[in-house]
Design a protein around this motif. Structure first.
Motif, mmCIF file in Angstrom:
data_model
loop_
_atom_site.group_PDB
_atom_site.id
_atom_site.type_symbol
_atom_site.label_atom_id
_atom_site.label_comp_id
_atom_site.label_asym_id
_atom_site.label_seq_id
_atom_site.Cartn_x
_atom_site.Cartn_y
_atom_site.Cartn_z
ATOM 1 N N ARG A 11 0.928 -1.147 0.064
ATOM 2 C CA ARG A 11 -0.189 0.056 -0.005
ATOM 3 C C ARG A 11 0.912 1.298 -0.018
ATOM 4 N N GLY A 14 1.281 4.157 3.542
ATOM 5 C CA GLY A 14 0.393 3.318 4.601
ATOM 6 C C GLY A 14 1.093 3.889 5.874
ATOM 7 N N ASN A 15 0.698 3.102 7.026
ATOM 8 C CA ASN A 15 1.161 3.202 8.241
ATOM 9 C C ASN A 15 2.750 2.799 8.241
ATOM 10 N N VAL A 84 2.847 -6.126 9.206
ATOM 11 C CA VAL A 84 2.392 -7.886 9.586
ATOM 12 C C VAL A 84 1.530 -8.562 8.592
ATOM 13 N N TYR A 85 1.786 -9.425 7.814
ATOM 14 C CA TYR A 85 0.963 -10.147 7.017
ATOM 15 C C TYR A 85 0.992 -11.579 7.700
ATOM 16 N N TYR A 86 -0.183 -12.251 7.868
ATOM 17 C CA TYR A 86 -0.408 -13.489 8.328
ATOM 18 C C TYR A 86 0.818 -13.752 9.639
ATOM 19 N N GLY A 87 0.908 -12.866 10.443
ATOM 20 C CA GLY A 87 1.988 -13.132 11.595
ATOM 21 C C GLY A 87 3.486 -12.950 11.037
ATOM 22 N N VAL A 121 4.586 -2.758 11.691
ATOM 23 C CA VAL A 121 3.312 -2.235 12.099
ATOM 24 C C VAL A 121 2.004 -3.293 11.853
ATOM 25 N N GLY A 156 -1.948 -0.151 14.193
ATOM 26 C CA GLY A 156 -2.652 0.687 13.186
ATOM 27 C C GLY A 156 -3.233 -0.585 12.099
ATOM 28 N N ARG A 157 -4.485 -0.140 11.691
ATOM 29 C CA ARG A 157 -5.059 -0.950 10.513
ATOM 30 C C ARG A 157 -5.227 -0.181 9.087
ATOM 31 N N ILE A 159 -5.269 2.878 6.798
ATOM 32 C CA ILE A 159 -4.182 4.104 6.354
ATOM 33 C C ILE A 159 -4.216 5.017 7.401
HETATM 34 C C1 LIG Z 1 -3.119 -9.947 3.811
HETATM 35 C C2 LIG Z 1 -2.928 -9.215 5.227
HETATM 36 C C3 LIG Z 1 -2.613 -9.853 6.271
HETATM 37 C C4 LIG Z 1 -2.726 -9.140 7.316
HETATM 38 N N1 LIG Z 1 -2.290 -10.045 8.688
HETATM 39 C C5 LIG Z 1 -2.095 -9.422 9.920
HETATM 40 C C6 LIG Z 1 -1.801 -10.068 10.943
HETATM 41 O O1 LIG Z 1 -1.388 -11.417 10.799
HETATM 42 N N2 LIG Z 1 -1.812 -9.477 11.958
HETATM 43 C C7 LIG Z 1 -1.959 -8.200 12.333
HETATM 44 O O2 LIG Z 1 -2.195 -7.642 13.471
HETATM 45 N N3 LIG Z 1 -2.467 -7.555 11.295
HETATM 46 C C8 LIG Z 1 -2.626 -8.020 9.960
HETATM 47 N N4 LIG Z 1 -2.807 -7.322 8.960
HETATM 48 C C9 LIG Z 1 -3.273 -5.900 8.880
HETATM 49 C C10 LIG Z 1 -2.023 -5.089 8.539
HETATM 50 O O3 LIG Z 1 -0.992 -5.303 9.467
HETATM 51 C C11 LIG Z 1 -2.135 -3.586 9.101
HETATM 52 O O4 LIG Z 1 -3.515 -3.021 8.208
HETATM 53 C C12 LIG Z 1 -1.011 -2.665 8.786
HETATM 54 O O5 LIG Z 1 -1.376 -1.310 9.488
HETATM 55 C C13 LIG Z 1 -0.899 -2.346 7.067
HETATM 56 O O6 LIG Z 1 0.256 -1.577 7.105
HETATM 57 P P1 LIG Z 1 0.355 -0.552 5.874
HETATM 58 O O7 LIG Z 1 -0.852 0.673 5.752
HETATM 59 O O8 LIG Z 1 1.745 0.013 5.829
HETATM 60 O O9 LIG Z 1 0.057 -1.517 4.506
HETATM 61 C C14 LIG Z 1 -3.005 -7.987 7.509
HETATM 62 C C15 LIG Z 1 -3.245 -7.015 6.588
HETATM 63 C C16 LIG Z 1 -3.274 -7.890 5.351
HETATM 64 C C17 LIG Z 1 -3.700 -6.900 3.954
#
Ligand SMILES: Cc1cc2nc3c(=O)[nH]c(=O)nc-3n(C[C@H](O)[C@H](O)[C@H](O)COP(=O)(O)O)c2cc1C
Length: 188
Positions: A11, A14-15, A84-87, A121, A156-157, A159
């Motif tokens: 993204r 983003g965060n 974090v994506y899937y841990g 993040v 953060g979730r 943006i």
């Molecule tokens: C495919 C995917 C997997 C994710 N997996 C996790 C996760 O395992 N744990 C968590 O806390 N958040 C998870 N998230 C949430 C993101 O880490 C969070 O939205 C983060 O702020 C995104 O950063 P960005 O704005 O830089 O893209 C996931 C998001 C996506 C799209």
């Protein structure tokens, strides 16, 4: 001196980028040049284990990696930031870590002696695991990781949401200050 921050989120703005900007603000306040390198929209494929880099010192895959490797090689400090994506860290950042790691190794340990560290993040969990995961890359390639006032994580979730995590942003800022301090001492 220069510090680059690789943003491993797909993204834009983003965060992860917001967190890295905070760390780089602290770095630039110390008179060190900084650059954000987003991987969003870039074509960064995974290592194919062709081993061409052992002999040629360049990656055989024709995508957007080599110019980024050159910037990392030229920098004194390298920050790897990821959501974090899937841990775990994103596949995008992992692909960069795999290939630049081998490129560093077969270009005379090009990253050895540089300074840097991870920034992570997530919405809810696994930031600390992801920090530890990225730390392994720094350790095996001979970089030095300065500390901060907490582990380099934030929440953060959507943006921009990370901007509400005051402690997370402060941790990134303190990390940037320590990074600059270590760099200045090394280069003195
Ligand atoms: C495919 C995917 C997997 C994710 N997996 C996790 C996760 O395992 N744990 C968590 O806390 N958040 C998870 N998230 C949430 C993101 O880490 C969070 O939205 C983060 O702020 C995104 O950063 P960005 O704005 O830089 O893209 C996931 C998001 C996506 C799209």
């Amino acid at each position: 001196m220069k510090v680059v921050a690789i943003i491993g989120s797909p993204r834009q703005h983003g965060n992860t980028e917001i967190l890295a900007e905070k760390a780089l603000k602290a770095v630039s306040e110390e008179g060190i040049e900084t650059e954000i390198i987003p991987l969003a929209g870039k074509d960064i494929r995974t290592c194919t284990a062709c081993m061409a880099c052992v002999k040629t010192k360049v990656c055989s895959i024709q995508d957007d990696l080599m110019p980024i490797f050159q910037k990392m090689k030229d920098a004194d400090g390298i920050i790897l930031a990821s959501p974090v994506y899937y841990g775990s860290c994103t596949a995008l950042l992992k692909a960069l870590m795999e290939r630049t790691g081998y490129l560093s190794r077969f270009n005379g340990d090009a990253f050895k002696g540089k300074v840097g560290g991870p920034l992570v993040v997530a919405r809810r969990a696994s930031q600390v695991f992801t920090v530890a995961e990225i730390d392994l890359w720094y350790h095996i390639l001979g970089l030095t990781i300065p500390g901060s006032s907490y582990w380099n994580i934030a929440f953060g979730r959507e943006i921009g949401e990370v901007s509400k995590d005051i402690e997370g942003l402060q941790t990134a800022y303190n990390f940037g200050k320590n990074l600059a301090l270590v760099l200045k001492k090394i280069k003195a």
